[in-house]
Scaffold this motif. Structure first.
Motif, PDB file in Angstrom:
ATOM      1  N   ALA A 299      13.288 -11.260  15.633  1.00 45.68           N
ATOM      2  CA  ALA A 299      12.904 -12.623  15.983  1.00 45.68           C
ATOM      3  C   ALA A 299      11.764 -12.607  16.997  1.00 45.68           C
ATOM      4  O   ALA A 299      11.828 -11.931  18.011  1.00 45.68           O
ATOM      5  CB  ALA A 299      14.099 -13.360  16.563  1.00 45.68           C
ATOM      6  N   ALA A 300      10.726 -13.354  16.682  1.00 46.84           N
ATOM      7  CA  ALA A 300       9.572 -13.379  17.579  1.00 46.84           C
ATOM      8  C   ALA A 300       9.836 -14.360  18.714  1.00 46.84           C
ATOM      9  O   ALA A 300      10.551 -15.337  18.541  1.00 46.84           O
ATOM     10  CB  ALA A 300       8.331 -13.788  16.795  1.00 46.84           C
TER      11      ALA A 300
ATOM     12  N   TRP B 161       7.480 -32.120  25.018  1.00 52.88           N
ATOM     13  CA  TRP B 161       7.128 -31.968  23.586  1.00 52.88           C
ATOM     14  C   TRP B 161       5.693 -31.458  23.487  1.00 52.88           C
ATOM     15  O   TRP B 161       4.982 -31.353  24.502  1.00 52.88           O
ATOM     16  CB  TRP B 161       7.278 -33.295  22.841  1.00 52.88           C
ATOM     17  N   PHE B 162       5.285 -31.158  22.284  1.00 55.97           N
ATOM     18  CA  PHE B 162       3.917 -30.725  22.032  1.00 55.97           C
ATOM     19  C   PHE B 162       3.505 -31.216  20.642  1.00 55.97           C
ATOM     20  O   PHE B 162       4.299 -31.228  19.693  1.00 55.97           O
ATOM     21  CB  PHE B 162       3.827 -29.187  22.067  1.00 55.97           C
ATOM     22  N   ARG B 163       2.297 -31.651  20.559  1.00 52.82           N
ATOM     23  CA  ARG B 163       1.724 -31.960  19.239  1.00 52.82           C
ATOM     24  C   ARG B 163       0.245 -31.623  19.317  1.00 52.82           C
ATOM     25  O   ARG B 163      -0.458 -32.026  20.261  1.00 52.82           O
ATOM     26  CB  ARG B 163       1.915 -33.423  18.867  1.00 52.82           C
ATOM     27  N   SER B 164      -0.225 -30.870  18.371  1.00 56.89           N
ATOM     28  CA  SER B 164      -1.643 -30.476  18.414  1.00 56.89           C
ATOM     29  C   SER B 164      -2.522 -31.723  18.343  1.00 56.89           C
ATOM     30  O   SER B 164      -2.197 -32.697  17.660  1.00 56.89           O
ATOM     31  CB  SER B 164      -1.965 -29.514  17.269  1.00 56.89           C
TER      32      SER B 164
ATOM     33  N   GLU C 216       9.325 -17.456  21.077  1.00 60.18           N
ATOM     34  CA  GLU C 216       8.758 -18.766  20.767  1.00 60.18           C
ATOM     35  C   GLU C 216       8.002 -19.273  21.986  1.00 60.18           C
ATOM     36  O   GLU C 216       8.604 -19.716  22.964  1.00 60.18           O
ATOM     37  CB  GLU C 216       9.876 -19.731  20.357  1.00 60.18           C
ATOM     38  N   PRO C 217       6.691 -19.212  21.990  1.00 60.27           N
ATOM     39  CA  PRO C 217       5.913 -19.638  23.154  1.00 60.27           C
ATOM     40  C   PRO C 217       6.137 -21.122  23.424  1.00 60.27           C
ATOM     41  O   PRO C 217       6.206 -21.925  22.498  1.00 60.27           O
ATOM     42  CB  PRO C 217       4.457 -19.376  22.751  1.00 60.27           C
TER      43      PRO C 217
ATOM     44  N   ASP D 272       3.512 -31.335  15.157  1.00 62.17           N
ATOM     45  CA  ASP D 272       4.501 -31.359  16.228  1.00 62.17           C
ATOM     46  C   ASP D 272       4.980 -29.948  16.552  1.00 62.17           C
ATOM     47  O   ASP D 272       4.834 -29.021  15.738  1.00 62.17           O
ATOM     48  CB  ASP D 272       5.696 -32.218  15.799  1.00 62.17           C
ATOM     49  N   LEU D 273       5.587 -29.848  17.767  1.00 62.32           N
ATOM     50  CA  LEU D 273       6.107 -28.553  18.191  1.00 62.32           C
ATOM     51  C   LEU D 273       7.056 -27.988  17.134  1.00 62.32           C
ATOM     52  O   LEU D 273       7.017 -26.803  16.816  1.00 62.32           O
ATOM     53  CB  LEU D 273       6.845 -28.703  19.529  1.00 62.32           C
ATOM     54  N   GLU D 274       7.891 -28.840  16.587  1.00 59.07           N
ATOM     55  CA  GLU D 274       8.764 -28.445  15.475  1.00 59.07           C
ATOM     56  C   GLU D 274       8.669 -29.513  14.409  1.00 59.07           C
ATOM     57  O   GLU D 274       8.646 -30.697  14.707  1.00 59.07           O
ATOM     58  CB  GLU D 274      10.213 -28.298  15.943  1.00 59.07           C
TER      59      GLU D 274
ATOM     60  N   VAL E 278       4.834 -20.232  14.659  1.00 53.33           N
ATOM     61  CA  VAL E 278       5.376 -18.997  15.221  1.00 53.33           C
ATOM     62  C   VAL E 278       6.061 -18.254  14.078  1.00 53.33           C
ATOM     63  O   VAL E 278       6.704 -18.852  13.227  1.00 53.33           O
ATOM     64  CB  VAL E 278       6.394 -19.319  16.333  1.00 53.33           C
ATOM     65  N   TYR E 279       5.914 -16.928  14.086  1.00 55.31           N
ATOM     66  CA  TYR E 279       6.521 -16.132  13.018  1.00 55.31           C
ATOM     67  C   TYR E 279       8.000 -15.964  13.339  1.00 55.31           C
ATOM     68  O   TYR E 279       8.466 -14.928  13.763  1.00 55.31           O
ATOM     69  CB  TYR E 279       5.819 -14.780  12.953  1.00 55.31           C
ATOM     70  N   SER E 280       8.735 -17.021  13.131  1.00 57.76           N
ATOM     71  CA  SER E 280      10.139 -17.035  13.535  1.00 57.76           C
ATOM     72  C   SER E 280      11.031 -16.658  12.354  1.00 57.76           C
ATOM     73  O   SER E 280      10.620 -16.706  11.198  1.00 57.76           O
ATOM     74  CB  SER E 280      10.517 -18.426  14.039  1.00 57.76           C
TER      75      SER E 280
ATOM     76  N   HIS F 145       4.706 -40.736  16.325  1.00 60.65           N
ATOM     77  CA  HIS F 145       3.244 -40.688  16.191  1.00 60.65           C
ATOM     78  C   HIS F 145       2.613 -42.057  16.458  1.00 60.65           C
ATOM     79  O   HIS F 145       1.426 -42.246  16.256  1.00 60.65           O
ATOM     80  CB  HIS F 145       2.868 -40.209  14.789  1.00 60.65           C
TER      81      HIS F 145
ATOM     82  N   ARG G 241       7.811 -23.927  13.728  1.00 59.76           N
ATOM     83  CA  ARG G 241       7.610 -24.208  15.156  1.00 59.76           C
ATOM     84  C   ARG G 241       6.186 -23.800  15.495  1.00 59.76           C
ATOM     85  O   ARG G 241       5.761 -22.673  15.210  1.00 59.76           O
ATOM     86  CB  ARG G 241       8.594 -23.428  16.016  1.00 59.76           C
ATOM     87  N   GLU G 242       5.486 -24.756  16.034  1.00 59.25           N
ATOM     88  CA  GLU G 242       4.066 -24.536  16.328  1.00 59.25           C
ATOM     89  C   GLU G 242       3.904 -23.598  17.519  1.00 59.25           C
ATOM     90  O   GLU G 242       4.718 -23.607  18.449  1.00 59.25           O
ATOM     91  CB  GLU G 242       3.410 -25.883  16.634  1.00 59.25           C
ATOM     92  N   ASP G 243       2.899 -22.790  17.477  1.00 58.48           N
ATOM     93  CA  ASP G 243       2.580 -21.930  18.623  1.00 58.48           C
ATOM     94  C   ASP G 243       1.566 -22.672  19.489  1.00 58.48           C
ATOM     95  O   ASP G 243       0.376 -22.755  19.158  1.00 58.48           O
ATOM     96  CB  ASP G 243       1.996 -20.604  18.117  1.00 58.48           C
TER      97      ASP G 243
ATOM     98  N   ARG H 290      11.207 -25.116   7.933  1.00 61.23           N
ATOM     99  CA  ARG H 290      11.076 -25.539   9.328  1.00 61.23           C
ATOM    100  C   ARG H 290      10.056 -24.628  10.006  1.00 61.23           C
ATOM    101  O   ARG H 290      10.122 -23.409   9.883  1.00 61.23           O
ATOM    102  CB  ARG H 290      12.428 -25.424  10.030  1.00 61.23           C
TER     103      ARG H 290
END
Lengths: 124, 419
Positions: free
Chosen positions: A24-25, A113-116, A27-28, B359-361, B251-253, A88, B346-348, B344
């Motif tokens: 498992a990588a 949260w984060f959204r590009s 998650e940043p 979105d982040l997820e 992310v490579y999850s 959104h 998850r954005e890096d 699903r």
């Protein structure tokens, strides 16, 4: 013995199917300066203010200046702020707000949260 | 069949009265039903008849060239008034094959006995013949009251118990099953069975099938929607928020394998029974539903499919009996399977993002275009309704390559049996 080997193989397959392998990588997570990060910060009015990082200027120290979108929503809790951020269709109160990083030193805040950022948002 | 011998052969055939002839073997009057191979004896029509009395066996003797690879010599005869031809095997005495139409069968029935002879090799194929079913030798049997000159001194058939058929010196044993190598070696509507004997074959050996197939695919979703996976591994991912192609930085999850619907196909098949319990076939298909969207610039979905398959039918001679027929099958072919799955991601956030609005997820709608080759294992059941129609149900699992996915399919349809 064969039975236990079979169980071991089966459990490995199950773990793989459930996504629990050792590969498992990490998650940043977004930070205050991450473009696109939603920041909920305690306001003087007693509720939370919802901001979104556009960019930052500085060397990454306490004197860094952050550019935010300020949203009109005033959530009461960080959980509510997180749920609001997933929408959104958030109403924007101010398209560009500059805040020094020190502003957050003595205030409770969370990256919720984060959204590009879209091209339109990047052009603010 | 090829003519195995056309060179000069010398044969002798004896009947009642004993006829001994020596002829060239080049057949000049091969009738329409003549089997392949040289005609051992060409006899003028008037010489193909003989006479004898009742209660007397009809002895037959045939001399065959030593270089003819004969293994069995069968005499086929039809008693006057009888419905079916019967067969006996002539036994070898030196270069001659001898035997007799049994006295008890000649009995007191007056009229004409017809017969012909076929010579089989070790494989059962007919390699030579003398007479045919449509142009046989004939023996007229007369009662002693009308032809006293043909009356035997004893006029009585021996008790079979005194001399059982098949023992040396006794009448020839009746042949229950005629050896053969191919259908042309058999007569009277029989076909050559896989056991090397002529038989009336109730099996339908050719089957046409019409089926509908619904697949369910299983595909890994780990890293499925990265740009690399979409460019190189057959995935196409779309955002549910606006339907646009996802080009974010996931992310490579670790994500579990996912299951989703695969295309629905019409299948047309032809299958040939090769043995009692083995068949091979060709199955062609067309996917009329379930194809996913194609990424811009990518190759379109190919709805056509083709498969070579082999089936092993369980049970003893399943095509000769009524009731359900169960089989195991293996196949190999070419097809594309679009498997619709939710992925699903998850954005890096540490990456530079070329696409905004991720979105982040989020959960993406994705299609895995698997194929183009596949190998398949399955099992099924066919339930014949009479001789021709047979509904069928099949469950199978196939693994695709090089774009990997596992497809489970359920096929239902109807098969039509042809002779």
């Amino acid at each position: 013995m064969v039975f236990y080997r079979g169980l071991k193989g089966l459990s490995v397959l199950l773990l793989l199917a459930l996504g629990c392998s050792a590969e498992a990588a990490p998650e940043p997570a977004p930070t205050l300066g991450t473009p696109g990060a939603f920041v909920a910060v305690a306001s003087d009015a007693g509720n939370l203010e919802l901001l979104r990082t556009l960019t930052s200027l500085g060397q990454g120290d306490a004197n860094e200046v952050l550019f935010f979108i300020r949203y009109a929503a005033r959530p009461e809790t960080f959980e509510v702020a997180r749920e609001l951020s997933k929408s959104h269709e958030l109403a924007v109160a101010s398209e560009l707000t500059l805040i020094g990083e020190r502003y957050f030193d003595d205030r409770a805040f969370q990256i919720v949260w984060f959204r590009s950022l879209t091209e339109a948002e990047q052009s603010y | 069949m090829t003519r195995r011998r056309t060179s000069h052969v010398t044969v002798a055939l004896a009947s009642v009265p004993l006829v001994l002839l020596s002829l060239g073997a080049k057949a000049r009057e091969v009738d329409a039903e003549a089997p392949p191979g040289p005609q051992l004896l060409h006899v003028p029509a008037k010489a193909k008849s003989a006479e004898q009395g009742i209660l007397t066996p009809a002895p037959i003797a045939l001399e065959i060239p030593a270089d003819l690879p004969a293994r069995r010599v069968l005499l086929h005869y039809l008693i006057f008034g009888a419905k079916d031809w019967r067969s006996i095997e002539l036994h070898r005495e030196g270069r001659r094959y001898v035997g007799a139409i049994p006295c008890l069968e000649v009995s007191t029935i007056t009229g004409e006995i017809r017969y012909y002879i076929r010579v089989h090799d070790a494989a059962g194929a007919v390699i030579a013949f003398s007479g045919t079913r449509s142009s046989p030798y004939r023996v007229s049997v007369h009662h002693s009251s009308t032809r006293s000159d043909l009356a035997s001194s004893e006029q009585r058939c021996p008790d079979p118990a005194d001399c059982p058929p098949g023992l040396p010196g006794c009448p020839s044993a009746a042949v229950e099953r005629l050896p053969c190598e191919r259908d042309a070696d058999c007569e009277g509507g029989d076909t050559c069975g896989w056991d090397g004997f002529c038989a009336e074959d109730p099996r339908r050996r050719n089957w046409l099938g019409l089926e509908v197939s619904q697949g369910i695919g299983v595909a890994p979703t780990r890293g499925a929607c990265s740009v690399y996976s979409q460019e190189s591994e057959g995935y196409a991912c779309y955002r549910q928020s606006d339907g646009s192609v996802y080009t974010g930085r996931p992310v490579y999850s670790n994500e579990p394998v996912r299951m989703g619907l695969a295309p629905t196909r019409f299948l047309v098949s032809y299958e040939r029974l090769l043995f009692y319990d083995t068949s091979v076939g060709l199955r062609l298909g067309y996917a009329f539903a379930g194809a996913g969207p194609t990424l811009p610039g990518a190759a379109d979905f190919v709805p056509y499919s083709a498969e070579l398959l082999a089936r092993h039918w369980l049970g003893r001679d399943p095509f000769a009996r009524a009731g359900p027929r169960v089989y195991l099958m293996v196949g190999v072919g070419a097809a594309q399977f679009d498997v619709a799955i939710d992925v699903r991601v998850r954005e890096d956030p540490t990456e530079v993002h070329a696409q905004g609005g991720n979105d982040l997820e989020q959960t993406l709608r994705a299609w895995k275009r698997a194929g183009d080759g596949f190998v398949e294992l399955g099992a099924g059941v066919v339930y014949p309704l009479g001789q021709r129609l047979a509904p069928t149900l099949e469950l199978s699992a196939c693994q695709t390559f090089p774009y990997a996915a596992t497809i489970f399919s359920a096929n239902a349809g109807i098969r039509v049996g042809l002779p």
